[in-house]
Design an enzyme around this catalytic site. Structure first.
Site, mmCIF file in Angstrom:
data_model
loop_
_atom_site.group_PDB
_atom_site.id
_atom_site.type_symbol
_atom_site.label_atom_id
_atom_site.label_comp_id
_atom_site.label_asym_id
_atom_site.label_seq_id
_atom_site.Cartn_x
_atom_site.Cartn_y
_atom_site.Cartn_z
ATOM 1 N N THR A 1 0.864 -1.153 0.017
ATOM 2 C CA THR A 1 -0.013 -0.171 0.060
ATOM 3 C C THR A 1 0.754 1.106 0.179
ATOM 4 O OG1 THR A 1 -1.908 1.154 1.014
ATOM 5 C CG2 THR A 1 -0.294 0.200 2.582
ATOM 6 N N HIS B 1 -2.100 5.819 6.368
ATOM 7 C CA HIS B 1 -3.061 5.564 7.199
ATOM 8 C C HIS B 1 -3.178 3.921 7.570
ATOM 9 C CE1 HIS B 1 -6.570 7.012 9.664
ATOM 10 N NE2 HIS B 1 -6.775 5.778 9.396
ATOM 11 N N ASP C 1 -7.751 -5.296 -0.289
ATOM 12 C CA ASP C 1 -8.445 -4.560 -1.062
ATOM 13 C C ASP C 1 -9.855 -4.525 -0.483
ATOM 14 O OD1 ASP C 1 -8.805 -3.097 -3.567
ATOM 15 O OD2 ASP C 1 -10.028 -4.445 -4.406
ATOM 16 N N TYR D 1 -14.679 6.800 3.617
ATOM 17 C CA TYR D 1 -16.218 6.829 3.841
ATOM 18 C C TYR D 1 -16.601 6.882 5.376
ATOM 19 C CZ TYR D 1 -16.632 6.071 -1.060
ATOM 20 O OH TYR D 1 -16.597 5.965 -2.577
ATOM 21 N N ASP D 2 -15.650 6.820 6.298
ATOM 22 C CA ASP D 2 -15.846 6.896 7.751
ATOM 23 C C ASP D 2 -16.823 7.997 8.313
ATOM 24 O OD1 ASP D 2 -14.606 4.484 8.290
ATOM 25 O OD2 ASP D 2 -12.779 5.305 8.778
#
Ligand code: IMP
Length: 207
Positions: A7, A11, A68, A152-153
């Protein structure tokens, strides 16, 4: 144990380090000299996470894992799913993915706003390939709340959250993922589930 996490998202790297704990030394491809963009052209989370992990294994020859993830909204027949990261791409009327989703679900009642985050992690140790899946059930809220987490948190309302003693309780107040302390989000998150399953597997094979 040293593992490369496929990645570029620092974060996610930090989140994974916290979940896996001190026995694991994680690094990114870039920290190992690989700055090529990691391909992600599959049609499923399984295919994409395998593609990303295989890319790292082929280039760097090191033990590694890739994730993913996607958000599946029932009212949208499971969309955006594997395309979650690019949901609002090329649609200039929306500022970002969240705005598009809130707009698309504008008049949809709460009971039809069910959704889930799904994650698939692919681990490659030597020549062995293993996949782990995690699912977090919830609803899509009607407004942004909180400033923790990412993606989207602020609009994802999980079904259950950790209570005072750590056991899961119904999310009666409708707290968003982005309002949860980081430890609580990791305790319930789709990726957290995958990482803990991966850690348990690695311990089971003596790593
Ligand atoms: P990817 O797994 O990095 O391809 O992420 C897919 C998309 O899902 C990105 O747009 C992320 O913002 C979103 N996503 C994945 N995991 C989470 C999460 O834990 N919280 C909020 N959004 C997430």
């Amino acid at each position: 144990m040293k593992l490369i996490f496929a990645t570029a998202n620092l974060h996610k790297l930090q989140e994974a380090s916290e979940i896996l704990g001190p026995g694991f030394e994680l690094s990114t491809p870039a920290a190992n000299g690989l700055t090529d963009e990691i391909p992600e052209t599959g049609n499923t989370l399984e295919a994409n996470s395998l593609q990303k992990a295989s890319f790292i294994k082929e280039r760097l020859g090191a033990d590694c894992f890739a994730d993913d993830s996607g958000l599946e909204v029932d009212y949208l027949d499971g969309a955006p799913g594997v395309y979650t990261a690019r949901y609002a791409a090329g649609e200039p009327q929306y500022k970002d993915n969240l705005e598009k989703l809130l707009c698309v679900l504008k008049d949809v009642p709460w009971e039809k706003r069910t959704a889930r985050f799904r994650a698939v992690v692919t681990l490659i140790i030597g020549t062995e390939v293993k996949q782990f899946e995690g699912v977090l059930e919830g609803h899509i809220g009607t407004e942004r709340k909180g400033d923790g987490g990412f993606g989207y948190d602020p609009i994802f309302i999980p079904e259950e959250i950790p209570g005072p003693d750590g056991a899961l309780v119904p999310n009666a107040k409708g707290v968003a993922n982005a309002e949860l302390p980081e430890g609580d989000k990791n305790a319930i998150s789709h990726r957290g589930q995958c990482m803990r399953a991966m850690a348990a597997y690695l311990r089971s094979i003596g790593k």
